[in-house]
Each structure stands twice: as structure tokens, then as C-alpha cells.
Scaffold this motif. Structure first.
Motif, PDB file in Angstrom:
ATOM      1  N   ALA A 288       0.825  -1.318   0.038  1.00  0.00           N
ATOM      2  CA  ALA A 288       0.063  -0.032  -0.058  1.00  0.00           C
ATOM      3  C   ALA A 288       0.764   1.325  -0.149  1.00  0.00           C
ATOM      4  O   ALA A 288       0.565   2.231  -0.679  1.00  0.00           O
ATOM      5  N   MET A 289       1.985   1.194   0.868  1.00  0.00           N
ATOM      6  CA  MET A 289       2.900   2.263   1.066  1.00  0.00           C
ATOM      7  C   MET A 289       3.559   2.608  -0.264  1.00  0.00           C
ATOM      8  O   MET A 289       3.378   3.916  -1.120  1.00  0.00           O
ATOM      9  N   VAL A 290       3.960   1.679  -1.171  1.00  0.00           N
ATOM     10  CA  VAL A 290       4.995   2.091  -2.101  1.00  0.00           C
ATOM     11  C   VAL A 290       4.056   2.452  -3.518  1.00  0.00           C
ATOM     12  O   VAL A 290       3.957   3.238  -4.231  1.00  0.00           O
ATOM     13  N   GLY A 291       3.043   1.764  -3.403  1.00  0.00           N
ATOM     14  CA  GLY A 291       1.637   2.058  -4.571  1.00  0.00           C
ATOM     15  C   GLY A 291       1.349   3.369  -4.660  1.00  0.00           C
ATOM     16  O   GLY A 291       1.434   4.069  -5.321  1.00  0.00           O
TER      17      GLY A 291
ATOM     18  N   GLU B 172      -1.305   8.817   5.898  1.00  0.00           N
ATOM     19  CA  GLU B 172      -2.437   8.775   6.720  1.00  0.00           C
ATOM     20  C   GLU B 172      -3.735   7.910   6.072  1.00  0.00           C
ATOM     21  O   GLU B 172      -4.309   7.133   6.808  1.00  0.00           O
ATOM     22  N   LYS B 173      -3.744   7.799   4.733  1.00  0.00           N
ATOM     23  CA  LYS B 173      -4.708   6.950   4.052  1.00  0.00           C
ATOM     24  C   LYS B 173      -4.390   5.521   4.274  1.00  0.00           C
ATOM     25  O   LYS B 173      -5.229   4.653   4.818  1.00  0.00           O
ATOM     26  N   VAL B 174      -3.112   5.118   4.063  1.00  0.00           N
ATOM     27  CA  VAL B 174      -2.730   3.927   4.346  1.00  0.00           C
ATOM     28  C   VAL B 174      -2.947   3.301   5.775  1.00  0.00           C
ATOM     29  O   VAL B 174      -3.468   2.359   6.328  1.00  0.00           O
ATOM     30  N   ALA B 175      -2.587   4.117   6.604  1.00  0.00           N
ATOM     31  CA  ALA B 175      -2.720   3.913   8.218  1.00  0.00           C
ATOM     32  C   ALA B 175      -4.149   3.725   8.546  1.00  0.00           C
ATOM     33  O   ALA B 175      -4.244   2.780   9.308  1.00  0.00           O
TER      34      ALA B 175
ATOM     35  N   SER C 153      -8.129  15.904   1.392  1.00  0.00           N
ATOM     36  CA  SER C 153      -8.037  14.402   1.426  1.00  0.00           C
ATOM     37  C   SER C 153      -6.713  14.014   2.297  1.00  0.00           C
ATOM     38  O   SER C 153      -5.599  14.622   2.065  1.00  0.00           O
ATOM     39  N   PRO C 154      -6.617  12.986   3.026  1.00  0.00           N
ATOM     40  CA  PRO C 154      -5.491  12.561   3.949  1.00  0.00           C
ATOM     41  C   PRO C 154      -4.472  12.163   3.046  1.00  0.00           C
ATOM     42  O   PRO C 154      -4.767  11.697   1.982  1.00  0.00           O
TER      43      PRO C 154
END
Length: 349
Positions: free
Chosen positions: A178-181, A273-276, A268-269
Motif C-alpha cells: 500500500a505504501m509503495v503503491g 494517513e490513508k494507508v494507516a 484528503s488524507p
């Protein structure tokens, strides 16, 4: 990608703080060789400009935004050691004044957003400019690629830190994917901003761009059918080389971005923040120690109008950052000058 308090446990946060402190100490010594009377004020401006542009979150996917990290931009403009210091100053101002990025996580943030982005970006940048044609366009192309790669690299290092000291039990593979994407997408925005900014400075004052020094190919003249080096150009008078116009233009730009354009930034985050939120790694997030700051969350306390409150906070942030940054860099430069000054030995009678 500002990591808040509570994402990473205390032992790993302390370890990251030690790494960050070591990197800053090394950078203070290295910056003495990079800074001179022209670039010391520019370094303070780069810190303030980075602060301003980080307020401009841009959409990268549905319900997700991103913002400049700035490591690549700072390293290319003022040098890698000074670049680490620029990002560290920005993160310190954001954490203390604006409650952005945890104070216990300051070491993590400096390591991820400052050290990793600068080291990865500048190493890639130097490698590319060595193989590309010695032209100004090559510098901007290399800056684009360096900035693009530096952002997902920082995401990978954050994931590694989370794998060691994360306070929630979430599979690391899911966090990494998720983070890399999302940060690959953010990296595209970072690359565009970095390329445009570096290109703008090169267009008016290429001598001020640290990463472009020594890249100009000598001018050739054809004499008798053969190419020979042209005579060296007469040096430009010092007065004509004053970077004050560039500094003033950059400061005004930073003030406009932070004081006006930031109101239109995406709400938007950001990627972290979104991944978290999606993966549940924010379950143990803690309240910021500076949550009661008059400038917390990039607004001025007791000013109801959101546009005025946010704009004024941005202007204050730019002002404080440029003053703090310039003061630090001038001090580093003066110390280098003092250390390099020859010691007077009295003549024997």
C-alpha cells in the motif's frame, strides 16, 4: 508522510533519533564545504519554500493526496549535506509550531523524509548527470528521475521501521504494498515540482544550483577546420552576480503559495494517513504534544475565517522557517570561515 506519535514504539523511535542526530551532525560538518556567501541565504530560502510547498496537498487517487517531501529538491539546489539540514529545519518547525509530525517521532521523520530522500535522490542524480549530455536539460531530467525514486524509497524505509517497531499487528507485506503503491503516484507529483523548480532557477542563475556546478561543457570555436576551446569569458562583476533578486522572488513565491494557494490544497488524507487508516496501523496514535499550539493544524487560534487563519499561519511558517534556516546556515558558514582562517604567527625579532 509525517509520522505521528504512537505509530512506532519508544525503543525504535529512540534509535531513529540517534540515527537522525548523527546524520544532522555529519551534515553540519559537510555543509561548511557547500555553503558560501551566496548559497547560505539560498539554503534558508529552500527550507522556507519546502515548508510552503508541503502545504499544497495534491490529489493522487480517490480520497488520497500527497505533498512534496523536498529532499531531492534541497539536495540538488544547495547540496546533500545542506539538504538534510533544510528538511530537518522544516520538520522541526512543523512539529513544534504546527503539531504536524510527532515530537517523539521526529527522529523517524528526519530519517525517512530527510536523510533517505536526500541520499537516494542525490546519488541517483549524480549518476544520471555523469552519463547524460552536459546540458542544462540533463539536470532537469535527472532531477525528475531522482525525485520520483526518492519518494517510494522513503516509503520502503518507513515500512522497514514499522516492521521493527510498529505498535500494531498488521502484516508488513500489506503495509509495504500500500505504501509503495500510493507513494509512486506521489513521487510523480514530487518529480514535476522538483523539475520545474530546478529548471526555473537554472534558467536565471545556473551558478546557484549546486547540482549543476561543473557541468557546463567548454565553448568550442572552429579555427582552420578544427575545434578548439574558446577563450575564457571575462568574469562578471560581483555586483552583477548578486542573488538578491532570486532570493526575493523565491520568498515572495513561498509566501503566496503558503498564504493564498494553500487554501485550495486537497483536504484528503495524505498517503501515509490513508494507508494507516485503511490498514489499521493508526490504532495507537497519540495526541500531539503541541496540539494546543496557537498554530496547530496550520491555522491561527481564535481566527474563525478559515481562509485568513490558514493563510496567516502559512505566512508565519514561511517567515519563521526562513529566519531560522538562514540563521543556522549563516552560522555554519561563518564557523567554516573562522576555522579556515590562517593563524597569525608573530615574526621573530
Amino acid at each position: 508522510m509525517h509520522v505521528p506519535d504512537g505509530f512506532i514504539n519508544a525503543p525504535v523511535s529512540v534509535a531513529a533519533g540517534v540515527v537522525a542526530a548523527g546524520a544532522v551532525a555529519i551534515s553540519l560538518r559537510g555543509a561548511r564545504r557547500e555553503l558560501d556567501e551566496r548559497t547560505a541565504p539560498l539554503a534558508g530560502l529552500v527550507a522556507a519554500f519546502t515548508f510552503a510547498v508541503q502545504m499544497l496537498n495534491f490529489p493522487v487517487a480517490a480520497g488520497t493526496s500527497g505533498h512534496l517531501l523536498g529532499g531531492a529538491l534541497a539536495a540538488i539546489l544547495v547540496g546533500p549535506y545542506t539538504g538534510v539540514l533544510c528538511i530537518s529545519v522544516v520538520l522541526l518547525m512543523q512539529g513544534i509550531l504546527f503539531a504536524d509530525g510527532g515530537l517523539t517521532a521526529l527522529g523517524v521523520n528526519i530519517t525517512v523524509m530527510g536523510v533517505v530522500t536526500v541520499v537516494v535522490a542525490y546519488a541517483l542524480f549524480r549518476g544520471l548527470v555523469k552519463v547524460l549530455p552536459r546540458k542544462r536539460r540533463s539536470v532537469t531530467v535527472a532531477s525528475f528521475a531522482a525525485a520520483l525514486i526518492s519518494v517510494p524509497a522513503a516509503a520502503c524505509v518507513f515500512t522497514a521501521i514499522y516492521a521493527i517497531g510498529g505498535t500494531t499487528d498488521v502484516p508488513v507485506g500489506k503495509v509495504l504494498t500500500a505504501m509503495v503503491g500510493v507513494h509512486v503516484l506521489i513521487g510523480i507529483g514530487e518529480a514535476v515540482i522538483t523539475m520545474l523548480t530546478v529548471g526555473a532557477v537554472i534558467a536565471v542563475r545556473p551558478d546557484l544550483v549546486y547540482g549543476a556546478r561543473g557541468l557546463s561543457a567548454p565553448l568550442k570555436l572552429r579555427v582552420g577546420g578544427e575545434l578548439v576551446d574558446a577563450p575564457a569569458a571575462r568574469p562578471v562583476p560581483v555586483a552583477a552576480r548578486s542573488p538578491r533578486a532570486v532570493w526575493a522572488t523565491g520568498l515572495v513565491t513561498a509566501l503566496v503559495l503558503a498564504g493564498f494557494v494553500s487554501f485550495y490544497a486537497s483536504a484528503s488524507p495524505d498517503g501515509l494517513e490513508k494507508v494507516a487508516a485503511d490498514k489499521g496501523i493508526d490504532k495507537n496514535v497519540e495526541e500531539h504534544a503541541a496540539k494546543d499550539s496557537p498554530l496547530a493544524d496550520y491555522g491561527v487560534k481564535d481566527i474563525a475565517d478559515a481562509r485568513i487563519s490558514g493563510g496567516l499561519a502559512g505566512v508565519i511558517g514561511v517567515g519563521v522557517t526562513v529566519v531560522a534556516g538562514t540563521g543556522i546556515f549563516w552560522s555554519v558558514r561563518r564557523r567554516h570561515t573562522t576555522d579556515a582562517a590562517p593563524t597569525h604567527v608573530p615574526e621573530s625579532v
